[in-house]
Motif scaffolding. Structure first.
Motif, PDB file in Angstrom:
ATOM      1  N   THR A 267     -47.139   7.356 -20.066  1.00 24.21           N
ATOM      2  CA  THR A 267     -46.492   7.225 -21.366  1.00 24.21           C
ATOM      3  C   THR A 267     -45.154   7.943 -21.454  1.00 24.21           C
ATOM      4  O   THR A 267     -44.468   7.831 -22.465  1.00 24.21           O
ATOM      5  N   ASP A 268     -44.750   8.666 -20.423  1.00 26.87           N
ATOM      6  CA  ASP A 268     -43.492   9.393 -20.451  1.00 26.87           C
ATOM      7  C   ASP A 268     -42.323   8.417 -20.626  1.00 26.87           C
ATOM      8  O   ASP A 268     -42.195   7.433 -19.895  1.00 26.87           O
ATOM      9  N   THR A 269     -41.461   8.693 -21.602  1.00 27.46           N
ATOM     10  CA  THR A 269     -40.367   7.777 -21.922  1.00 27.46           C
ATOM     11  C   THR A 269     -39.404   7.614 -20.748  1.00 27.46           C
ATOM     12  O   THR A 269     -39.002   6.492 -20.401  1.00 27.46           O
ATOM     13  N   ALA A 270     -39.015   8.731 -20.116  1.00 27.23           N
ATOM     14  CA  ALA A 270     -38.069   8.663 -18.994  1.00 27.23           C
ATOM     15  C   ALA A 270     -38.657   7.881 -17.826  1.00 27.23           C
ATOM     16  O   ALA A 270     -37.933   7.161 -17.119  1.00 27.23           O
ATOM     17  N   TYR A 271     -39.951   7.994 -17.622  1.00 22.47           N
ATOM     18  CA  TYR A 271     -40.606   7.264 -16.535  1.00 22.47           C
ATOM     19  C   TYR A 271     -40.482   5.758 -16.743  1.00 22.47           C
ATOM     20  O   TYR A 271     -40.339   4.999 -15.779  1.00 22.47           O
ATOM     21  N   GLN A 272     -40.553   5.329 -17.990  1.00 22.42           N
ATOM     22  CA  GLN A 272     -40.533   3.905 -18.287  1.00 22.42           C
ATOM     23  C   GLN A 272     -39.118   3.338 -18.442  1.00 22.42           C
ATOM     24  O   GLN A 272     -38.944   2.133 -18.599  1.00 22.42           O
ATOM     25  N   GLU A 273     -38.078   4.197 -18.395  1.00 26.09           N
ATOM     26  CA  GLU A 273     -36.702   3.724 -18.482  1.00 26.09           C
ATOM     27  C   GLU A 273     -36.239   3.282 -17.097  1.00 26.09           C
ATOM     28  O   GLU A 273     -35.611   4.025 -16.356  1.00 26.09           O
ATOM     29  N   LEU A 274     -36.554   2.059 -16.771  1.00 25.33           N
ATOM     30  CA  LEU A 274     -36.332   1.549 -15.421  1.00 25.33           C
ATOM     31  C   LEU A 274     -35.339   0.395 -15.413  1.00 25.33           C
ATOM     32  O   LEU A 274     -35.265  -0.389 -16.365  1.00 25.33           O
ATOM     33  N   VAL A 275     -34.610   0.305 -14.328  1.00 26.60           N
ATOM     34  CA  VAL A 275     -33.769  -0.858 -14.046  1.00 26.60           C
ATOM     35  C   VAL A 275     -34.422  -1.597 -12.887  1.00 26.60           C
ATOM     36  O   VAL A 275     -34.628  -1.018 -11.808  1.00 26.60           O
ATOM     37  N   VAL A 276     -34.777  -2.829 -13.113  1.00 24.72           N
ATOM     38  CA  VAL A 276     -35.556  -3.575 -12.115  1.00 24.72           C
ATOM     39  C   VAL A 276     -34.784  -3.761 -10.821  1.00 24.72           C
ATOM     40  O   VAL A 276     -35.328  -3.619  -9.725  1.00 24.72           O
ATOM     41  N   HIS A 277     -33.483  -4.074 -10.921  1.00 23.51           N
ATOM     42  CA  HIS A 277     -32.679  -4.340  -9.729  1.00 23.51           C
ATOM     43  C   HIS A 277     -31.383  -3.526  -9.773  1.00 23.51           C
ATOM     44  O   HIS A 277     -30.624  -3.626 -10.735  1.00 23.51           O
ATOM     45  N   VAL A 278     -31.137  -2.735  -8.733  1.00 19.74           N
ATOM     46  CA  VAL A 278     -29.837  -2.105  -8.512  1.00 19.74           C
ATOM     47  C   VAL A 278     -29.304  -2.714  -7.222  1.00 19.74           C
ATOM     48  O   VAL A 278     -29.858  -2.502  -6.146  1.00 19.74           O
ATOM     49  N   THR A 279     -28.237  -3.497  -7.341  1.00 14.65           N
ATOM     50  CA  THR A 279     -27.764  -4.281  -6.205  1.00 14.65           C
ATOM     51  C   THR A 279     -26.315  -3.940  -5.859  1.00 14.65           C
ATOM     52  O   THR A 279     -25.591  -3.336  -6.648  1.00 14.65           O
ATOM     53  N   GLY A 280     -25.915  -4.329  -4.673  1.00 11.04           N
ATOM     54  CA  GLY A 280     -24.543  -4.133  -4.236  1.00 11.04           C
ATOM     55  C   GLY A 280     -24.362  -4.662  -2.839  1.00 11.04           C
ATOM     56  O   GLY A 280     -25.297  -5.206  -2.231  1.00 11.04           O
ATOM     57  N   HIS A 329     -36.786  -1.120  -9.274  1.00 15.12           N
ATOM     58  CA  HIS A 329     -37.445  -0.216 -10.214  1.00 15.12           C
ATOM     59  C   HIS A 329     -36.908   1.210 -10.104  1.00 15.12           C
ATOM     60  O   HIS A 329     -37.656   2.167  -9.929  1.00 15.12           O
ATOM     61  N   ALA A 330     -35.591   1.340 -10.213  1.00 16.00           N
ATOM     62  CA  ALA A 330     -34.967   2.669 -10.208  1.00 16.00           C
ATOM     63  C   ALA A 330     -34.930   3.198 -11.638  1.00 16.00           C
ATOM     64  O   ALA A 330     -34.580   2.472 -12.575  1.00 16.00           O
ATOM     65  N   ARG A 331     -35.285   4.458 -11.800  1.00 19.73           N
ATOM     66  CA  ARG A 331     -35.254   5.042 -13.137  1.00 19.73           C
ATOM     67  C   ARG A 331     -33.815   5.331 -13.560  1.00 19.73           C
ATOM     68  O   ARG A 331     -32.957   5.643 -12.726  1.00 19.73           O
ATOM     69  N   ALA A 332     -33.586   5.249 -14.854  1.00 19.89           N
ATOM     70  CA  ALA A 332     -32.244   5.466 -15.387  1.00 19.89           C
ATOM     71  C   ALA A 332     -31.762   6.871 -15.053  1.00 19.89           C
ATOM     72  O   ALA A 332     -32.537   7.825 -15.056  1.00 19.89           O
ATOM     73  N   GLY A 333     -30.478   6.993 -14.760  1.00 18.04           N
ATOM     74  CA  GLY A 333     -29.903   8.294 -14.442  1.00 18.04           C
ATOM     75  C   GLY A 333     -28.617   8.141 -13.660  1.00 18.04           C
ATOM     76  O   GLY A 333     -28.147   7.020 -13.411  1.00 18.04           O
ATOM     77  N   THR A 334     -28.043   9.267 -13.268  1.00 17.48           N
ATOM     78  CA  THR A 334     -26.836   9.273 -12.444  1.00 17.48           C
ATOM     79  C   THR A 334     -27.207   9.728 -11.044  1.00 17.48           C
ATOM     80  O   THR A 334     -27.798  10.796 -10.862  1.00 17.48           O
ATOM     81  N   TYR A 335     -26.854   8.931 -10.075  1.00 12.27           N
ATOM     82  CA  TYR A 335     -27.249   9.164  -8.692  1.00 12.27           C
ATOM     83  C   TYR A 335     -26.020   9.260  -7.788  1.00 12.27           C
ATOM     84  O   TYR A 335     -24.913   8.906  -8.170  1.00 12.27           O
ATOM     85  N   VAL A 364     -31.044  -2.490 -19.267  1.00 10.09           N
ATOM     86  CA  VAL A 364     -30.576  -3.709 -18.610  1.00 10.09           C
ATOM     87  C   VAL A 364     -31.520  -4.043 -17.466  1.00 10.09           C
ATOM     88  O   VAL A 364     -32.222  -3.177 -16.936  1.00 10.09           O
ATOM     89  N   ASN A 365     -31.536  -5.302 -17.078  1.00 13.32           N
ATOM     90  CA  ASN A 365     -32.415  -5.735 -16.003  1.00 13.32           C
ATOM     91  C   ASN A 365     -31.822  -5.477 -14.626  1.00 13.32           C
ATOM     92  O   ASN A 365     -32.541  -5.266 -13.658  1.00 13.32           O
ATOM     93  N   GLU A 366     -30.477  -5.472 -14.557  1.00 15.14           N
ATOM     94  CA  GLU A 366     -29.814  -5.297 -13.259  1.00 15.14           C
ATOM     95  C   GLU A 366     -28.534  -4.504 -13.410  1.00 15.14           C
ATOM     96  O   GLU A 366     -27.782  -4.675 -14.365  1.00 15.14           O
ATOM     97  N   VAL A 367     -28.304  -3.611 -12.455  1.00 19.09           N
ATOM     98  CA  VAL A 367     -27.038  -2.898 -12.321  1.00 19.09           C
ATOM     99  C   VAL A 367     -26.422  -3.328 -11.004  1.00 19.09           C
ATOM    100  O   VAL A 367     -27.051  -3.190  -9.944  1.00 19.09           O
ATOM    101  N   SER A 368     -25.210  -3.872 -11.062  1.00 15.43           N
ATOM    102  CA  SER A 368     -24.535  -4.323  -9.850  1.00 15.43           C
ATOM    103  C   SER A 368     -23.419  -3.352  -9.488  1.00 15.43           C
ATOM    104  O   SER A 368     -22.575  -3.018 -10.324  1.00 15.43           O
ATOM    105  N   LEU A 369     -23.427  -2.901  -8.255  1.00  9.32           N
ATOM    106  CA  LEU A 369     -22.391  -1.992  -7.758  1.00  9.32           C
ATOM    107  C   LEU A 369     -21.262  -2.756  -7.066  1.00  9.32           C
ATOM    108  O   LEU A 369     -20.369  -2.146  -6.488  1.00  9.32           O
TER     109      LEU A 369
END
Length: 406
Positions: A267-280, A329-335, A364-369
């Protein structure tokens, strides 16, 4: 070492169809369902019952949900101070054990032979090791399985007859070695592992491995960090799975868990803040695609190498033949993002790609680099080379033979 554990005060046969938690004293509880149960106390857990049979015999056998070794080498025990049902649904309960260093959770489902487990940090010390273990009767679970090995475990009598030559490594009379390192494999490759026999098997299944420290090449007992972990960091969830002892059955269950990841019961909110696809995609400065490159998403502006990072969340993948990559399934944040050669067409590439800050934004569903350019070394002439520049030892004598002792 901090050992979070279960002390089982009494033997209890399975009898309840639904998952349950019952307090039997001020410092002990019984949890389970109609297939298994364990009695949890302040240091470790036993007896453990599965299908109405006790599955451990040795005095110190039992469940040690987290064994944590401090970087200084000191040992502590996670102290189970209280337990409650933290959350529940139609077919599950999430049992929380409060300790001085955080919360250890057991998620029990109707009809599930085993449980999901996760730990929420509050005040863990600088870690040498954070690990989970179940100690079972070695005359019943006679075989072991990891990503690199599946065979009979060495006999305890052979270990006793050998000469200890280094950390958990023994020289036998015939000149061969028995060592725990025989079974070590790369953390990120290890979706499931366990011990088994003809009657039952005990497995750990790790559908999500982003809490494990380091990059593709990290080998560790569980998770570790040279820094204090941030409060609120969730380690896992992983699944402790009991069944009839079939490796095929464990493999099938692991595939089922991979498909179900990330788990909705957390149930942790940060755990569920996911981006399904991070592509580049990555292209070398000479125009070639970075085919087969190892790509790592880890700490932003890191002072440690990617192998040593351990405070945050870590994702690994490899670029395809066109230099394209994807993290799921990357969690939201700065990497921070890093890439390096993994042999093939990059066998002589001496540099690495580093992007200090990559924003993975929730919602968002996808973050494109897009396309990242990897600068090659300029003004250098290759004199000689041993093996590929892939951060592995396969270009050296007996390299690539992790179980060899010579």
């Amino acid at each position: 070492l901090i050992s979070l554990s279960l002390v089982l005060a009494g033997a209890v046969a399975c009898h309840a169809a639904q998952p349950f938690l019952t307090q039997i004293s001020s410092t002990s509880w019984v949890l389970g369902n109609d297939l298994w149960n364990a009695t949890i106390g302040p240091t470790y857990g036993k007896p453990i019952y599965f299908n109405n049979k006790e599955i451990h015999k040795r005095q110190m056998a039992g469940i040690f949900p987290s064994s944590i070794q401090q970087d200084s080498g000191g040992e502590l025990e996670l102290d189970n101070q209280a337990a409650d049902v933290f959350a529940s649904g139609d077919d599950f309960i999430d049992v929380r054990f409060n300790t001085s260093n955080g919360e250890f959770h057991w998620v029990l489902f109707d009809g599930l032979p085993g449980a999901y487990q996760y730990f929420i940090n509050s005040t863990l010390p600088v870690l040498g090791i954070f690990r989970s273990l179940v100690r079972l009767y070695n005359a019943t679970c006679v075989n072991g399985h990891t990503a690199i090995k599946d065979e009979a475990l060495p006999l305890y009598s052979s270990i006793l007859a050998g000469t200890k030559v280094q950390d958990e490594t023994w020289l036998t009379a015939d000149g061969s070695y028995i060592t725990k390192y025989d079974w070590s494999s790369f953390n990120k490759d290890l979706a499931f592992y366990g011990v088994y026999g003809s009657e039952f098997g005990s497995w750990y299944i790790r559908a999500g491995r982003d809490h494990l420290n380091g990059n593709h090449l990290k080998q560790e007992l569980m998770a570790s960090s040279s820094n204090v972990l941030p409060a609120g960091k969730i380690l896992a969830p992983w699944m402790w799975y009991l069944h009839n002892g079939s490796v095929t059955g464990a493999l099938q269950r692991a595939a089922q868990e991979e498909a179900a990841w990330p788990y909705e019961f957390v149930t942790d909110t940060a755990y569920q803040e996911l981006v399904v696809h991070v592509t580049g995609s990555i292209v070398l400065s000479d125009g070639r695609p970075a085919a087969g490159a190892a790509v790592f998403l880890g700490d932003a502006n890191a002072n440690e190498t990617s192998l040593d990072q351990g405070r945050g969340l870590y994702y690994t993948t490899y670029a395809d033949s066109n230099g394209a990559f994807e993290f799921q399934h990357a969690r939201a944040g700065t990497y921070g993002l890093e890439a390096w050669g993994n042999g093939g067409s990059l066998t002589a590439v001496t540099t690495r790609l580093v992007v200090d800050e990559v924003a993975v934004t929730a919602g968002v569903n996808e973050v494109s680099l897009w396309q990242l350019e990897w600068a090659l070394a300029a003004g250098r002439t290759l004199v000689f080379q041993i093996g590929a520049l892939d951060r592995m030892t396969t270009g050296f004598c007996i390299g690539g033979e992790p179980t060899s002792m010579r």
